[in-house]
Enzyme design. Sequence first.
Site, PDB file in Angstrom:
ATOM      1  N   SER A 252       0.830  -1.191   0.000  1.00  0.00           N
ATOM      2  CA  SER A 252       0.000   0.000   0.000  1.00  0.00           C
ATOM      3  C   SER A 252       0.875   1.256   0.000  1.00  0.00           C
ATOM      4  O   SER A 252       1.680   1.438  -0.899  1.00  0.00           O
ATOM      5  CB  SER A 252      -0.966  -0.050   1.182  1.00  0.00           C
ATOM      6  OG  SER A 252      -2.044   0.821   1.009  1.00  0.00           O
ATOM      7  N   GLU A 372      -9.591  -5.705  -4.588  1.00  0.00           N
ATOM      8  CA  GLU A 372      -9.013  -4.693  -3.704  1.00  0.00           C
ATOM      9  C   GLU A 372     -10.075  -3.837  -3.014  1.00  0.00           C
ATOM     10  O   GLU A 372     -10.029  -3.610  -1.805  1.00  0.00           O
ATOM     11  CB  GLU A 372      -8.069  -3.785  -4.495  1.00  0.00           C
ATOM     12  CG  GLU A 372      -6.840  -4.460  -5.061  1.00  0.00           C
ATOM     13  CD  GLU A 372      -5.663  -4.466  -4.100  1.00  0.00           C
ATOM     14  OE1 GLU A 372      -5.815  -3.973  -2.973  1.00  0.00           O
ATOM     15  OE2 GLU A 372      -4.594  -4.967  -4.502  1.00  0.00           O
ATOM     16  N   HIS A 473      -7.967  -5.623  -0.450  1.00  0.00           N
ATOM     17  CA  HIS A 473      -6.719  -4.911  -0.165  1.00  0.00           C
ATOM     18  C   HIS A 473      -6.096  -5.426   1.126  1.00  0.00           C
ATOM     19  O   HIS A 473      -6.777  -5.581   2.123  1.00  0.00           O
ATOM     20  CB  HIS A 473      -7.063  -3.427  -0.045  1.00  0.00           C
ATOM     21  CG  HIS A 473      -5.898  -2.494  -0.107  1.00  0.00           C
ATOM     22  ND1 HIS A 473      -4.968  -2.526  -1.106  1.00  0.00           N
ATOM     23  CD2 HIS A 473      -5.531  -1.479   0.716  1.00  0.00           C
ATOM     24  CE1 HIS A 473      -4.082  -1.564  -0.915  1.00  0.00           C
ATOM     25  NE2 HIS A 473      -4.390  -0.919   0.191  1.00  0.00           N
TER      26      HIS A 473
END
Length: 566
Positions: A252, A372, A473
């Site tokens: 990330s 995600e 995610h």
Amino acid sequence: MARGGGFPEAGRDLVQSMGFGADTGGDLVFRKGQGRGLRHCHHAVVTAVAALLCAGALAIPAPARAGGEECAARTSLGAVRGAAGDAVCAYLGVPYAAPPTGALRFRPPAPPEPWQGTLPADRPKPPCPQDLTDGDGTGVEDCLHVNVWSPRTPGTHKPVMVFLHGGEDVYESAGDALDDGAALAARGDAVVVSADYRLGILGWTELGALDSAYAGSGNNGLRDEIAALTWVREQIRGFGGDPGNVTVFGQSAGAVAIDALLAGDHPERLFRRAVVESGPPNAVHTAHSAQAHAERVLRTGGIRRVADLDALTTRQILELQKKARTGLPGLTGAVFFTPYIDGALVPGPVLDRIAAGSARHVDVLVGTNTNETDFWALFDPDLLKLPLRAYPGFPPELADRKQRMYEVYAADRPGLSEGRVVNAMLTDQVERLPALRLAQAQARWRPSYVYQFDWHVPYASGVPDAQNLGAMHQLEMPFVFGNLDLHWVPRGTATVEAQRPALTRLAHAMMDSWTGFARHGTPGWRPYRSPERATRIWDLDSRVERAPLDNERALWDGYPFPAGNS
């Protein structure tokens, strides 16, 4: 990446618009209640020029269990005593830079001072101040430390893996229990390092317009990460690592920082290999955007001089940080703090720089998760109901393709709702396609590798739609580190208990792939090249596929995925 979060309205706001404890001066002390629960972190779905950057709320692991022979390391700065576990020595909270306080606040990191005697490093240090919602956790400005996990096996010159945490550059720390490096170090016989870096205003606000002496301060968080990598190059031999074989990996926001580093001059001087997990290269801001964000912070706080900002306590800094991001339209709240193209550390847009060969001497592994944006449904279930007409972040350059693109995505997902199909398009727009563009650009110069993480908690009948979430995610992170804690995922804990042998095999396979890449430069499958586009699919039946969902990838041809907030 965030296992936790607050502000559930943020994801809805971004999709719709697309377009604390006791103050102790320099330190901030919060109440108890640590852990990556679903409470602390502001998450949001971002647009085509941004990314899903949030990477988790705060957690501090317990010290490594003492036992066996003493763990000791020697650096050029002094001796270090760690904590002995069964398979690794853990050295926690070792300074890689001087405290960024006093005259060094808002300044580039300075080298650490040597110490006398032996530095005790058997307990974790507090993290950098966090942008939290309910005052839980701890944070201090004297936070530029690394944690090092070194296998208790014979030999030196072990591969080194340096982890950069995520968290929207306002959350998370190197001490997160779920990213503890002990299991990865032991299984891979590698030295694992994690680094804290300055967050929010303290690390990512450009003050050069107020005082030219502070020019570049908007990338001080990136400078911290460079300082940590420099420390590794200079000191890791004392912990059994090979300074000539360093892999940086991040997820990330941490992965976006790696994107920025790959776009710099001679990244191979800092690391030999890089793993980019769910960190799109176009999330690196333009200089114009960075300056606009800084002006908002200064205007919100009535700041006219750097001295005015410097006079604020840590708590006041965080309060200003939160206020400055409140009510922001579109993607800007989610990617308000992030690296930017400053013409020096980051000379130009990431994809352009990599295509021109900036990372020609670096091996790159890049990947994303299949679903995600499902992550944000943990905070706003309505995101899974998003209709195509309410997809204003769709690139206007592709407006004439929009309906046709939706039809192709829908045909590949028979039976799924309109909202689920739109979320598949969003995932490709903000994560998968930018990642594939990075791999394609790098493949011109050096083999690059692509993965897609596909495993998820099995869907259940009779539960709300937002309780059936796909490979969202950051879901890969417990498998990469071998810490199978899924308490933050609906039915996650029960699934781990029911499928532990199979999930352990998946974790071991991923750990072996990551450490194999760090050791040899290959993760165990073919490089990514057109037209084959070999992609490793991580699932209980992991496999390599040829150009998965290539018809959907091709729909985005011609769109340049420009630098964030251009």
